[in-house]
Motif scaffolding. Structure first.
Motif, PDB file in Angstrom:
ATOM      1  N   SER A 145       0.857  -1.183   0.000  1.00  0.00           N
ATOM      2  CA  SER A 145       0.000   0.000   0.000  1.00  0.00           C
ATOM      3  C   SER A 145       0.893   1.233   0.000  1.00  0.00           C
ATOM      4  O   SER A 145       2.096   1.146  -0.241  1.00  0.00           O
ATOM      5  CB  SER A 145      -0.918   0.000   1.226  1.00  0.00           C
ATOM      6  N   MET A 146       0.307   2.390   0.288  1.00  0.00           N
ATOM      7  CA  MET A 146       1.072   3.631   0.312  1.00  0.00           C
ATOM      8  C   MET A 146       2.191   3.578   1.350  1.00  0.00           C
ATOM      9  O   MET A 146       2.020   3.010   2.423  1.00  0.00           O
ATOM     10  CB  MET A 146       0.125   4.802   0.607  1.00  0.00           C
ATOM     11  N   LEU A 147       3.335   4.162   1.011  1.00  0.00           N
ATOM     12  CA  LEU A 147       4.417   4.286   1.984  1.00  0.00           C
ATOM     13  C   LEU A 147       4.941   5.713   1.957  1.00  0.00           C
ATOM     14  O   LEU A 147       4.744   6.449   0.984  1.00  0.00           O
ATOM     15  CB  LEU A 147       5.537   3.271   1.733  1.00  0.00           C
ATOM     16  N   ILE A 148       5.602   6.100   3.035  1.00  0.00           N
ATOM     17  CA  ILE A 148       6.139   7.459   3.156  1.00  0.00           C
ATOM     18  C   ILE A 148       7.659   7.379   3.171  1.00  0.00           C
ATOM     19  O   ILE A 148       8.245   6.674   3.988  1.00  0.00           O
ATOM     20  CB  ILE A 148       5.618   8.157   4.428  1.00  0.00           C
ATOM     21  N   MET A 149       8.264   8.108   2.240  1.00  0.00           N
ATOM     22  CA  MET A 149       9.722   8.157   2.162  1.00  0.00           C
ATOM     23  C   MET A 149      10.155   9.612   2.229  1.00  0.00           C
ATOM     24  O   MET A 149       9.765  10.428   1.386  1.00  0.00           O
ATOM     25  CB  MET A 149      10.207   7.525   0.854  1.00  0.00           C
ATOM     26  N   GLU A 150      10.921   9.950   3.264  1.00  0.00           N
ATOM     27  CA  GLU A 150      11.403  11.317   3.469  1.00  0.00           C
ATOM     28  C   GLU A 150      10.251  12.327   3.445  1.00  0.00           C
ATOM     29  O   GLU A 150      10.342  13.400   2.858  1.00  0.00           O
ATOM     30  CB  GLU A 150      12.464  11.668   2.420  1.00  0.00           C
ATOM     31  N   GLY A 151       9.163  11.939   4.078  1.00  0.00           N
ATOM     32  CA  GLY A 151       8.021  12.837   4.219  1.00  0.00           C
ATOM     33  C   GLY A 151       7.094  12.911   3.024  1.00  0.00           C
ATOM     34  O   GLY A 151       6.116  13.667   3.040  1.00  0.00           O
ATOM     35  N   VAL A 152       7.360  12.130   1.977  1.00  0.00           N
ATOM     36  CA  VAL A 152       6.540  12.150   0.758  1.00  0.00           C
ATOM     37  C   VAL A 152       5.768  10.842   0.648  1.00  0.00           C
ATOM     38  O   VAL A 152       6.321   9.763   0.878  1.00  0.00           O
ATOM     39  CB  VAL A 152       7.413  12.357  -0.501  1.00  0.00           C
ATOM     40  N   PHE A 154       4.134   7.883  -1.336  1.00  0.00           N
ATOM     41  CA  PHE A 154       4.287   7.168  -2.596  1.00  0.00           C
ATOM     42  C   PHE A 154       3.264   6.047  -2.659  1.00  0.00           C
ATOM     43  O   PHE A 154       3.035   5.335  -1.673  1.00  0.00           O
ATOM     44  CB  PHE A 154       5.697   6.594  -2.729  1.00  0.00           C
ATOM     45  N   PHE A 155       2.678   5.879  -3.853  1.00  0.00           N
ATOM     46  CA  PHE A 155       1.626   4.882  -4.032  1.00  0.00           C
ATOM     47  C   PHE A 155       2.095   3.814  -5.020  1.00  0.00           C
ATOM     48  O   PHE A 155       2.740   4.132  -6.024  1.00  0.00           O
ATOM     49  CB  PHE A 155       0.346   5.547  -4.532  1.00  0.00           C
ATOM     50  N   PRO A 156       1.789   2.538  -4.752  1.00  0.00           N
ATOM     51  CA  PRO A 156       2.290   1.450  -5.611  1.00  0.00           C
ATOM     52  C   PRO A 156       1.695   1.515  -7.006  1.00  0.00           C
ATOM     53  O   PRO A 156       0.511   1.807  -7.182  1.00  0.00           O
ATOM     54  CB  PRO A 156       1.844   0.194  -4.866  1.00  0.00           C
ATOM     55  N   ILE A 157       2.533   1.245  -8.015  1.00  0.00           N
ATOM     56  CA  ILE A 157       2.046   1.207  -9.396  1.00  0.00           C
ATOM     57  C   ILE A 157       2.361  -0.127 -10.067  1.00  0.00           C
ATOM     58  O   ILE A 157       1.637  -0.554 -10.964  1.00  0.00           O
ATOM     59  CB  ILE A 157       2.636   2.362 -10.239  1.00  0.00           C
ATOM     60  N   GLU A 158       3.440  -0.812  -9.637  1.00  0.00           N
ATOM     61  CA  GLU A 158       3.809  -2.063 -10.286  1.00  0.00           C
ATOM     62  C   GLU A 158       4.806  -2.812  -9.425  1.00  0.00           C
ATOM     63  O   GLU A 158       5.666  -2.207  -8.796  1.00  0.00           O
ATOM     64  CB  GLU A 158       4.428  -1.765 -11.666  1.00  0.00           C
ATOM     65  N   ARG A 159       4.683  -4.129  -9.403  1.00  0.00           N
ATOM     66  CA  ARG A 159       5.651  -4.953  -8.690  1.00  0.00           C
ATOM     67  C   ARG A 159       5.655  -6.342  -9.305  1.00  0.00           C
ATOM     68  O   ARG A 159       4.693  -6.770  -9.935  1.00  0.00           O
ATOM     69  CB  ARG A 159       5.359  -5.007  -7.187  1.00  0.00           C
ATOM     70  N   GLY A 160       6.768  -7.039  -9.125  1.00  0.00           N
ATOM     71  CA  GLY A 160       6.859  -8.377  -9.690  1.00  0.00           C
ATOM     72  C   GLY A 160       8.255  -8.939  -9.537  1.00  0.00           C
ATOM     73  O   GLY A 160       9.109  -8.373  -8.836  1.00  0.00           O
ATOM     74  N   THR A 161       8.495 -10.062 -10.210  1.00  0.00           N
ATOM     75  CA  THR A 161       9.795 -10.713 -10.212  1.00  0.00           C
ATOM     76  C   THR A 161      10.222 -10.913 -11.660  1.00  0.00           C
ATOM     77  O   THR A 161       9.513 -11.544 -12.446  1.00  0.00           O
ATOM     78  CB  THR A 161       9.745 -12.071  -9.490  1.00  0.00           C
ATOM     79  N   ALA A 185       4.689   9.275  -6.575  1.00  0.00           N
ATOM     80  CA  ALA A 185       4.083  10.289  -5.711  1.00  0.00           C
ATOM     81  C   ALA A 185       3.100  11.129  -6.525  1.00  0.00           C
ATOM     82  O   ALA A 185       3.088  11.088  -7.756  1.00  0.00           O
ATOM     83  CB  ALA A 185       5.165  11.181  -5.096  1.00  0.00           C
ATOM     84  N   SER A 186       2.279  11.905  -5.832  1.00  0.00           N
ATOM     85  CA  SER A 186       1.276  12.727  -6.509  1.00  0.00           C
ATOM     86  C   SER A 186       1.920  13.783  -7.408  1.00  0.00           C
ATOM     87  O   SER A 186       1.300  14.257  -8.358  1.00  0.00           O
ATOM     88  CB  SER A 186       0.356  13.397  -5.485  1.00  0.00           C
ATOM     89  N   ARG A 189       6.987  12.075  -8.888  1.00  0.00           N
ATOM     90  CA  ARG A 189       8.266  11.460  -8.535  1.00  0.00           C
ATOM     91  C   ARG A 189       8.152   9.934  -8.505  1.00  0.00           C
ATOM     92  O   ARG A 189       7.137   9.389  -8.075  1.00  0.00           O
ATOM     93  CB  ARG A 189       8.741  11.973  -7.181  1.00  0.00           C
ATOM     94  N   LEU A 190       9.215   9.263  -8.924  1.00  0.00           N
ATOM     95  CA  LEU A 190       9.238   7.806  -8.958  1.00  0.00           C
ATOM     96  C   LEU A 190      10.188   7.264  -7.894  1.00  0.00           C
ATOM     97  O   LEU A 190      11.250   7.831  -7.645  1.00  0.00           O
ATOM     98  CB  LEU A 190       9.682   7.299 -10.324  1.00  0.00           C
ATOM     99  N   LEU A 191       9.779   6.156  -7.306  1.00  0.00           N
ATOM    100  CA  LEU A 191      10.580   5.455  -6.306  1.00  0.00           C
ATOM    101  C   LEU A 191      10.528   3.974  -6.637  1.00  0.00           C
ATOM    102  O   LEU A 191       9.460   3.443  -6.953  1.00  0.00           O
ATOM    103  CB  LEU A 191      10.038   5.711  -4.904  1.00  0.00           C
ATOM    104  N   SER A 192      11.669   3.309  -6.585  1.00  0.00           N
ATOM    105  CA  SER A 192      11.698   1.882  -6.899  1.00  0.00           C
ATOM    106  C   SER A 192      12.532   1.130  -5.883  1.00  0.00           C
ATOM    107  O   SER A 192      13.622   1.577  -5.504  1.00  0.00           O
ATOM    108  CB  SER A 192      12.258   1.660  -8.309  1.00  0.00           C
ATOM    109  N   PHE A 193      12.001  -0.022  -5.447  1.00  0.00           N
ATOM    110  CA  PHE A 193      12.747  -0.962  -4.616  1.00  0.00           C
ATOM    111  C   PHE A 193      13.168  -2.130  -5.519  1.00  0.00           C
ATOM    112  O   PHE A 193      12.390  -2.593  -6.363  1.00  0.00           O
ATOM    113  CB  PHE A 193      11.880  -1.508  -3.481  1.00  0.00           C
ATOM    114  N   GLU A 194      14.389  -2.608  -5.327  1.00  0.00           N
ATOM    115  CA  GLU A 194      14.878  -3.772  -6.069  1.00  0.00           C
ATOM    116  C   GLU A 194      15.721  -4.646  -5.143  1.00  0.00           C
ATOM    117  O   GLU A 194      16.337  -4.150  -4.202  1.00  0.00           O
ATOM    118  CB  GLU A 194      15.732  -3.349  -7.276  1.00  0.00           C
ATOM    119  N   ARG A 195      15.722  -5.938  -5.473  1.00  0.00           N
ATOM    120  CA  ARG A 195      16.640  -6.836  -4.775  1.00  0.00           C
ATOM    121  C   ARG A 195      16.877  -8.067  -5.646  1.00  0.00           C
ATOM    122  O   ARG A 195      15.966  -8.583  -6.295  1.00  0.00           O
ATOM    123  CB  ARG A 195      16.095  -7.266  -3.420  1.00  0.00           C
ATOM    124  N   ILE A 196      18.118  -8.486  -5.700  1.00  0.00           N
ATOM    125  CA  ILE A 196      18.428  -9.792  -6.263  1.00  0.00           C
ATOM    126  C   ILE A 196      17.967 -10.808  -5.232  1.00  0.00           C
ATOM    127  O   ILE A 196      18.232 -10.654  -4.034  1.00  0.00           O
ATOM    128  CB  ILE A 196      19.942  -9.944  -6.516  1.00  0.00           C
TER     129      ILE A 196
END
Length: 221
Positions: A145-152, A154-161, A185-186, A189-196
């Protein structure tokens, strides 16, 4: 002067004074109304991010007046927004029929950054080029769901493997699986998490680059 004339003259003067008084009162009322009306709010235009550039599906045809980032190769020396960088490695990523490349760059100041290049499907296709800057996550994991990063917010748009193969120096295995979760973000701005898979999550902000931001200084020998 007769009595009748004096009466008529007096009534005329009184009428003029009444009309003049009414006019002055109206003027005062109008000025008061304008002064008490609050000024209209000034609308501030939102910050616009560069739009992806129309391209053909084949690399090398991004435009006649700027370099096609899809022609970048490992070992090339390039300039991003005028700043020199060397391409250390690349990850070729595939997910549900979508493919994109993430290049690992080392700048002149020895800073390491990722540059992603992807063709967005549509009519015509659009070339999206993003420069990623690391964000200190301090053990955060991507929420569904929505998360807050540095006070902003961000809403999920896509995730997968996604599946990937790497070349050059990326610090990743030759092949493997990559988990990702993208947010917006509204304000765009784009934010992405990644991990091998098997590693910790990392997060980055995206900076969209306009056409012509990248040039190839010297090809790899």
């Amino acid at each position: 002067m007769s009595m009748t004339s004096m009466v008529v003259l007096g009534l005329s003067i009184a009428t003029v004074l009444l009309l003049l008084g009414a006019f002055l009162a109206t003027m005062r009322q109008d000025r008061k109304g304008r002064a008490s009306t609050p000024p209209a709010a000034v609308e501030v235009a939102p910050i616009e991010t560069p739009l992806p550039a129309p391209v053909s599906v084949s690399p090398g045809h991004a435009g006649s007046d700027y370099t096609d980032p899809r022609t970048i190769r490992v070992g090339d020396r390039i300039a991003v927004l005028g700043s020199p960088a060397r391409v250390l490695g690349a990850m070729h990523i595939s997910w549900q029929g979508h493919q994109w490349i993430e290049f690992l760059l080392r700048t002149a100041s020895r800073r390491v950054q990722w540059l992603s290049v992807e063709v967005l499907q549509g009519e015509p296709p659009q070339l999206e080029v993003l420069l990623w800057n690391d964000v200190p996550t301090q053990g955060m994991v991507p929420a569904k769901s929505m998360l807050i990063m540095e006070g902003v917010e961000f809403f999920p748009i896509e995730r997968g493997t996604a599946a990937f193969r790497s070349e050059g120096d990326t610090g990743t295995p030759d092949r493997g699986l990559l988990d990702f979760a993208d947010y917006r973000a509204s304000d765009g701005r784009l934010l992405s998490f990644e991990r091998i898979q098997g590693s910790a999550w990392t997060a980055s902000y995206a900076e969209p680059l306009p056409p012509g931001s990248i040039s190839i200084v010297r090809r790899a020998s």
